[in-house]
Scaffold this motif. Structure first.
Motif, PDB file in Angstrom:
ATOM      1  N   LYS A 161       0.806  -1.211   0.000  1.00  0.00           N
ATOM      2  CA  LYS A 161       0.000   0.000   0.000  1.00  0.00           C
ATOM      3  C   LYS A 161       0.847   1.271   0.000  1.00  0.00           C
ATOM      4  O   LYS A 161       0.531   2.231  -0.691  1.00  0.00           O
ATOM      5  CB  LYS A 161      -0.905  -0.033   1.238  1.00  0.00           C
ATOM      6  N   THR A 201      -3.846   4.812   8.011  1.00  0.00           N
ATOM      7  CA  THR A 201      -4.782   4.598   6.913  1.00  0.00           C
ATOM      8  C   THR A 201      -4.429   5.409   5.677  1.00  0.00           C
ATOM      9  O   THR A 201      -4.685   4.965   4.570  1.00  0.00           O
ATOM     10  CB  THR A 201      -6.215   4.959   7.340  1.00  0.00           C
ATOM     11  N   ALA A 220      -1.546   8.429   3.828  1.00  0.00           N
ATOM     12  CA  ALA A 220      -0.264   9.120   3.900  1.00  0.00           C
ATOM     13  C   ALA A 220      -0.235  10.197   2.832  1.00  0.00           C
ATOM     14  O   ALA A 220      -0.641   9.961   1.701  1.00  0.00           O
ATOM     15  CB  ALA A 220       0.880   8.132   3.699  1.00  0.00           C
ATOM     16  N   HIS A 221       0.195  11.376   3.214  1.00  0.00           N
ATOM     17  CA  HIS A 221       0.346  12.461   2.239  1.00  0.00           C
ATOM     18  C   HIS A 221       1.818  12.564   1.883  1.00  0.00           C
ATOM     19  O   HIS A 221       2.654  12.729   2.770  1.00  0.00           O
ATOM     20  CB  HIS A 221      -0.152  13.776   2.828  1.00  0.00           C
ATOM     21  N   GLU A 222       2.111  12.475   0.600  1.00  0.00           N
ATOM     22  CA  GLU A 222       3.511  12.533   0.202  1.00  0.00           C
ATOM     23  C   GLU A 222       3.764  13.713  -0.713  1.00  0.00           C
ATOM     24  O   GLU A 222       2.943  14.040  -1.565  1.00  0.00           O
ATOM     25  CB  GLU A 222       3.913  11.222  -0.496  1.00  0.00           C
ATOM     26  N   VAL A 230       0.830  13.762  -3.511  1.00  0.00           N
ATOM     27  CA  VAL A 230      -0.087  12.652  -3.720  1.00  0.00           C
ATOM     28  C   VAL A 230      -0.494  12.072  -2.369  1.00  0.00           C
ATOM     29  O   VAL A 230       0.269  12.131  -1.403  1.00  0.00           O
ATOM     30  CB  VAL A 230       0.575  11.578  -4.624  1.00  0.00           C
ATOM     31  N   THR A 231      -1.709  11.571  -2.304  1.00  0.00           N
ATOM     32  CA  THR A 231      -2.198  10.946  -1.079  1.00  0.00           C
ATOM     33  C   THR A 231      -2.362   9.455  -1.309  1.00  0.00           C
ATOM     34  O   THR A 231      -3.042   9.056  -2.255  1.00  0.00           O
ATOM     35  CB  THR A 231      -3.542  11.564  -0.662  1.00  0.00           C
ATOM     36  N   LEU A 232      -1.740   8.665  -0.459  1.00  0.00           N
ATOM     37  CA  LEU A 232      -1.856   7.217  -0.559  1.00  0.00           C
ATOM     38  C   LEU A 232      -2.883   6.711   0.446  1.00  0.00           C
ATOM     39  O   LEU A 232      -3.025   7.262   1.526  1.00  0.00           O
ATOM     40  CB  LEU A 232      -0.519   6.542  -0.270  1.00  0.00           C
ATOM     41  N   GLY A 233      -3.557   5.609   0.101  1.00  0.00           N
ATOM     42  CA  GLY A 233      -4.466   4.976   1.047  1.00  0.00           C
ATOM     43  C   GLY A 233      -5.895   5.331   0.728  1.00  0.00           C
ATOM     44  O   GLY A 233      -6.785   4.886   1.409  1.00  0.00           O
TER      45      GLY A 233
END
Lengths: 262, 262
Positions: free
Chosen positions: A107, A201, A203-205, B259-262
């Motif tokens: 994920k 839940t 994550a902002h990258e 980008v936002t994951l999840g």
DNA sequence: GAGTGGTCTAGACCACGCA
DNA sequence: GCGTGGTCTAGACCACTCT
């Protein structure tokens, strides 16, 4: 649905009969029933009412317990499944998603071979220390002056070659004693869940290109001034708290950061 | 549900009565009814049965037309709304999502200010030419030797300063005469939809860090060897075809890829 | 066979937008 | 006031898993 504990009967938002139907219809604060069930379940999970991997009561049982129809419970559970918080298996039941190593890596670990083939990292050297939070930590993690954090620096390898150099900062209060648990697992989020009840839940990258500095050069076996990809991540727990700040620096000669939009 | 056109009555997968209930239950090829409705609607949209922004028939009407219950139609429409293909508005109806400029940019344009504030780009210089597909185009876009492509090179600005240098390659057969439509709009996907009936639904991106080359330096006003972020994108249409290859090179001193994951 | 989630239906009422 | 999507319920049957 808003009562705190785990009541056999409970008061609804929009009160009254058995649905949100009784003439009053106070439009502003309206929250559908299935949403209340959803929030109730999130609260239960946050409070550790069930362990990861454990089965929830059946839809029928939950519906009876909460005094709503099975369809309403189903809608809440489906939403939770979509978000990866639960896992539904026909014929077996609904389970708290276990953030297994593989699952968690799949994920949140976005490095791949160019072309799309996924890779899995191995652990490399790591250093862990407890220290006072600095301004950056305080701003990102919502801490106060004087709070402690734990900082982890580690290398992650792919096929035995260094691919990633990470700095990870977490609030010491949220992960007590984590500095004495070395060696830390490859997939930290698995540990957060199993040992601290923290479910990551989202994550902002934020990504940017940079040039290799002395650290990067040493750890990633690069020459000074080589291109590196920097990934700056804030990880958010189920309850909405930002509980980890992570900066990864990555050699992208052999790997790329892969993401699907839409 | 699998019949091609737009039949008032149609044959179902799992045949017979009115649901997937008739003893036979040929387990392997099982596809739920709502899934068939979903696929039927996707096919209709792909074939341009409705224009972007146009309203579909109501749930009731569709249910009647297809001979299924309203709940089944609803489940299909909800799925389409989640994927951004349709847009549902209580009290008004269900509409084919119009890929407006803003909408399309919001979804696929990931550059932000550090910290999260979104930015919107403006158009800069552009060059458009038609040429024969090379090996790279052929592999990525699934073309054959001898096919033509159209290549677009352009600059995109933020606050008047160059931020992005893009090379975009599309099959000439899919976008006839696009090379004569200059100036192209900022949000190309909007044009693809309105003028060619191509709905871009997903994009696969691969990011890496690189050093500024001569092109980058000239267009982005960088010095040679400065770090640049390269974004390599394949855009996939609703029908599953890869219809665009885009390589963006980006100066990340003032912007990040968020980008936002999840 | 019993129990679970998955699908499908039918009908009621609510919230919303518009004329 | 009417038509739309949104919520909620109740009940039936299907597909899957385990015993």
């Amino acid at each position: 649905m808003d009562s705190p504990a785990r009541p056999p009967y409970y008061a609804r938002d929009n009160q009254g009969g058995s649905k949100a139907r009784d003439g009053v219809s106070a439009t502003p604060g309206f929250r559908p029933l299935y949403r209340q069930v959803y929030e109730y379940l999130v609260r239960q999970v946050s409070e550790g009412a069930w362990r990861p991997g454990e089965a929830l009561p059946s839809e029928q049982a939950l519906a009876r317990e909460l005094g709503v129809s099975q369809g309403t419970v189903r809608k809440a559970l489906d939403a939770l499944a979509v978000e990866g918080i639960m896992e539904r298996r026909q014929g077996k039941g609904t389970f708290i998603a276990a953030n297994t190593q593989e699952r968690s890596l799949f994920k949140f670990f976005r490095l791949s071979r160019p072309g799309g083939e996924r890779v899995t990292p191995q652990r490399g050297e790591e250093q862990v220390r407890r220290r006072a939070a600095n301004q950056g930590d305080i701003a990102r993690l919502g801490l106060s002056k004087g709070d402690k954090v734990v900082e982890i620096r580690r290398i992650r390898l792919v096929d035995g070659e260094p691919a990633l150099f990470e700095m990870i900062v977490v609030p010491a209060a949220v992960f007590p004693d984590i500095e004495n648990r070395a060696p830390l697992p490859n997939a930290l989020y698995s540990l957060y869940q199993s040992d601290y009840g923290i479910n990551i839940t989202t994550a902002h990258e934020e990504l940017k290109a940079d040039l290799a500095r002395k650290d990067d050069a040493a750890y990633l076996k690069l020459s000074l001034g080589a291109p590196v990809l920097q990934i700056d991540r804030l990880a958010v727990a189920l309850d909405g708290r930002v509980v980890e700040w992570r900066v990864s620096r990555c050699d992208t000669r052999n790997f790329v950061y892969a993401v699907t939009l839409g």
